[in-house]
Design a protein around this motif. Sequence first.
Motif, PDB file in Angstrom:
ATOM      1  N   ALA A 407       0.824  -1.212   0.000  1.00 23.01           N
ATOM      2  CA  ALA A 407       0.000   0.000   0.000  1.00 23.01           C
ATOM      3  C   ALA A 407       0.858   1.262   0.000  1.00 23.01           C
ATOM      4  N   LEU A 408       1.925   1.267   0.759  1.00 24.62           N
ATOM      5  CA  LEU A 408       2.794   2.448   0.812  1.00 24.62           C
ATOM      6  C   LEU A 408       3.494   2.682  -0.535  1.00 24.62           C
ATOM      7  N   ILE A 409       3.927   1.596  -1.171  1.00 28.59           N
ATOM      8  CA  ILE A 409       4.540   1.724  -2.496  1.00 28.59           C
ATOM      9  C   ILE A 409       3.513   2.225  -3.511  1.00 28.59           C
ATOM     10  N   ALA A 410       2.298   1.692  -3.435  1.00 29.35           N
ATOM     11  CA  ALA A 410       1.236   2.120  -4.357  1.00 29.35           C
ATOM     12  C   ALA A 410       0.892   3.590  -4.149  1.00 29.35           C
ATOM     13  N   ASP A 411       0.818   4.010  -2.890  1.00 31.66           N
ATOM     14  CA  ASP A 411       0.503   5.408  -2.599  1.00 31.66           C
ATOM     15  C   ASP A 411       1.597   6.327  -3.129  1.00 31.66           C
ATOM     16  N   GLY A 412       2.857   5.943  -2.921  1.00 34.77           N
ATOM     17  CA  GLY A 412       3.958   6.752  -3.436  1.00 34.77           C
ATOM     18  C   GLY A 412       3.977   6.809  -4.950  1.00 34.77           C
ATOM     19  N   THR A 413       3.693   5.684  -5.588  1.00 34.57           N
ATOM     20  CA  THR A 413       3.646   5.651  -7.059  1.00 34.57           C
ATOM     21  C   THR A 413       2.498   6.509  -7.585  1.00 34.57           C
ATOM     22  N   ALA A 414       1.328   6.372  -6.960  1.00 33.64           N
ATOM     23  CA  ALA A 414       0.159   7.135  -7.401  1.00 33.64           C
ATOM     24  C   ALA A 414       0.379   8.630  -7.259  1.00 33.64           C
ATOM     25  N   SER A 415       1.105   9.035  -6.224  1.00 39.23           N
ATOM     26  CA  SER A 415       1.334  10.464  -6.001  1.00 39.23           C
ATOM     27  C   SER A 415       2.162  11.093  -7.114  1.00 39.23           C
ATOM     28  N   LEU A 416       2.922  10.278  -7.839  1.00 35.11           N
ATOM     29  CA  LEU A 416       3.699  10.797  -8.958  1.00 35.11           C
ATOM     30  C   LEU A 416       2.825  11.070 -10.175  1.00 35.11           C
ATOM     31  N   ILE A 417       1.696  10.360 -10.268  1.00 33.38           N
ATOM     32  CA  ILE A 417       0.797  10.490 -11.413  1.00 33.38           C
ATOM     33  C   ILE A 417      -0.350  11.446 -11.106  1.00 33.38           C
TER      34      ILE A 417
END
Length: 434
Positions: A407-417
């Motif tokens: 979830a933390l990796i997904a949140d960080g990735t999503a924040s870039l988009i």
Amino acid sequence: MNDDSQHRVRRHVRRGQVLLRRHGPTAPRWRKRAAIFGGAVAVGLVAIAFAWIADRASGLFSALVSRAWWVPIVLTPCAYAAIAWFTRRFAPAAGGSGIPQIIAAKATPESATEDLASARTSLVKIVMTAGALAAGASVGREGPTVQVGSTVMAYAHRIMRVPLTSSVLVAGAAAGVAAAFNTPLAGVAFAIEELAAAYEQRMTLLVMTAVLIAGMISLGFAGDYVYYGIVGQTLSVGATLLIAPVAGVVGGLAGACFSRAMLWLSRGGVARLSGGRPVLAAAVAGIVVAAIGIATGLTWGTGYQAARDMIGGVHAPLWYGPAKFVATLATAAAGLPGGIFAPSLSTGAGLGAALHLLFPLQPIGAVVLLGMVAYFAGVVRAPLTSVIILSEATGSRGLMMPLLATALIADGTASLISRERLYHGLSEAFARRG
């Protein structure tokens, strides 16, 4: 009785009256307690009733399709157009998820029951969400339960003549989440992470009390059930280090794309595509959803059963995740009342099932859950809530660390988009209404 005695009696009477006003059954502190306890009980009962109505509506659609596969060709587009027209005509604040409305209502809580958290809005929300599910719409009841829960709690405070604050709305929303999923901890996490950007310390007891009571009501009436069924599978540290980054990045990217698309549609995208004719846009969206549903046979409704089957080890087609993604986005573009919690979790399950092809030696249920938490965290940008919902909804205590890492990796990735959080972005239109 002499004058001194009479004076003492009057003084004691006045003192008793003051004490009664301060500490009696009509005192402010007791009215506050009655409002929160009564409101939480009512939220739990309404959430259970709403769940029953939603399940019956979904079952009705499934029965229709099993008898005549072609019914959605006519039913779904017509229902989409009718529901969109009715909602825009009689209760515009009932459109969409319900969570953005409560975020917007927090800015002016004293007037929330006039529109965003009014009885009329909530009644239309419940009826139209059920109608959407009866037409095969890719919506869930969890987001609407948040709006309805806040409304019920707000009216409980109005009835008891207690001032309506943003804390009251957040407590009702948290109780709604807890009752909808039968996940008390998720209700608290949701209140902190999604609804209360600047969390007030005095809100803690209010939220905890409301969630606890609503959770007990749900448990007492609906039984001790686990939303998606018990998952006892685990992943080793080595497997987590391999799967979590892949699931997190892929799920975060997919979730962010969904979030950006929804925000674009809500900010004039639908109007530009339809030439300013929202009812026509809803009908076209219904045609898209009907076409996908007839072609796949799996993307109707909340997607709950499909997700549960995938968690249980049933292999889903590779196209399920993308198909559910499009069906949910088309439904959101139509502006129908209904949430995206359950459809997003189902889309994530499809993603997890596809990822399992890369890691065939790992337990399929565990990989599916990582796909679900990654996509959901990418959509709503609330990793803690995503982890706790899935952990409680599957009893997967042994997967807490893999879920959190993903979830933390997904949140960080999503924040870039998509830097903007979905519900907060969607709340802008409702804030302007206030």
